[in-house]
Design a protein around this motif. Sequence first.
Motif, mmCIF file in Angstrom:
data_model
loop_
_atom_site.group_PDB
_atom_site.id
_atom_site.type_symbol
_atom_site.label_atom_id
_atom_site.label_comp_id
_atom_site.label_asym_id
_atom_site.label_seq_id
_atom_site.Cartn_x
_atom_site.Cartn_y
_atom_site.Cartn_z
ATOM 1 N N GLU A 203 0.814 -1.211 0.000
ATOM 2 C CA GLU A 203 0.000 0.000 0.000
ATOM 3 C C GLU A 203 0.852 1.268 0.000
ATOM 4 O O GLU A 203 0.364 2.363 -0.306
ATOM 5 C CB GLU A 203 -0.966 0.018 1.185
ATOM 6 N N ARG B 66 0.937 3.029 -7.236
ATOM 7 C CA ARG B 66 0.129 1.996 -7.894
ATOM 8 C C ARG B 66 0.820 1.416 -9.122
ATOM 9 O O ARG B 66 0.705 0.220 -9.402
ATOM 10 C CB ARG B 66 -1.234 2.591 -8.266
ATOM 11 N N THR B 67 1.546 2.258 -9.863
ATOM 12 C CA THR B 67 2.224 1.770 -11.061
ATOM 13 C C THR B 67 3.449 0.917 -10.755
ATOM 14 O O THR B 67 4.044 0.340 -11.664
ATOM 15 C CB THR B 67 2.648 2.955 -11.960
ATOM 16 N N VAL C 173 3.260 -1.472 -8.157
ATOM 17 C CA VAL C 173 2.805 -2.683 -7.464
ATOM 18 C C VAL C 173 3.161 -3.920 -8.277
ATOM 19 O O VAL C 173 3.762 -4.874 -7.766
ATOM 20 C CB VAL C 173 1.298 -2.622 -7.185
ATOM 21 N N THR D 105 -0.427 4.711 -1.029
ATOM 22 C CA THR D 105 -0.614 5.172 -2.406
ATOM 23 C C THR D 105 -1.276 4.124 -3.297
ATOM 24 O O THR D 105 -1.452 4.349 -4.492
ATOM 25 C CB THR D 105 0.741 5.569 -3.021
ATOM 26 N N ALA D 106 -1.626 2.980 -2.729
ATOM 27 C CA ALA D 106 -2.308 1.930 -3.485
ATOM 28 C C ALA D 106 -3.327 1.252 -2.581
ATOM 29 O O ALA D 106 -3.173 1.249 -1.350
ATOM 30 C CB ALA D 106 -1.307 0.901 -4.023
#
Length: 235
Positions: free
Chosen positions: A57, A61-62, A64, A120-121
């Motif tokens: 998290e 996101r890019t 992960v 961030t995710a």
Amino acid sequence: MLLHKRLNVGCGFDIRDGYTNVDMNAFHQPDLIADISNIHQVEDGTVEEVLAQDVLEHVPRTKVLPALVEWNRVLHVGGILRLRVPDLTSIARMILAGEHKAVVVDMLYGTQPYAGDFHTAGFTVQSLTSELKEAGFALESAEIIDSWMISAVARKVSQVRSNVFDLAKNDSLSSTEFVKSIYVAILGRDADNEGLQHFVQSMDDGARDRFQVATTIASSEEARRRGARLVEAVA
């Protein structure tokens, strides 16, 4: 040389015996200082277990999927990945039920005491299962713990690779060289001048990192028409 064949990635202050503790921040005093999506000090297939609790998290996101692919690389086939991440579905239920706002905000965005401790995710069991599958893992179990976190165990079932992610991690490439290489890798053609200038400028300005550029190009209509994939299985 690894201290142990089990990695505790993004360990923070949770330093564990029996693990090689990995973190990007030296003040956590890990055994190995590294970006969890680029643990270049660890050789392919030399790890038995990767423990990643309260880690994904905090990754943009890019990054992960690149992180999962990197963990696939270091694990041997059959190796275990243990994950703990916030469950967006559970948190959404808390919000609808009127749970204490400050607590829910921390669950969503992190407590943010220092750089790197931001969320961030976000994940659901379904989205996590899908990303694990793309990265060569099979989800073996997933349960909701403490009312808002997914505790999951996955096993590496296949070796995967990503030429795109390898290019993104290659610091020897200039921004221009990287964008040109990504166009060829994803779209199978040379970069047009407009696209080249746009992406190089956005990286030089700090608006995008290399993984964001790669993801943007890979999600384009042209890439979808070509059936372009960021990750491929190794035969």
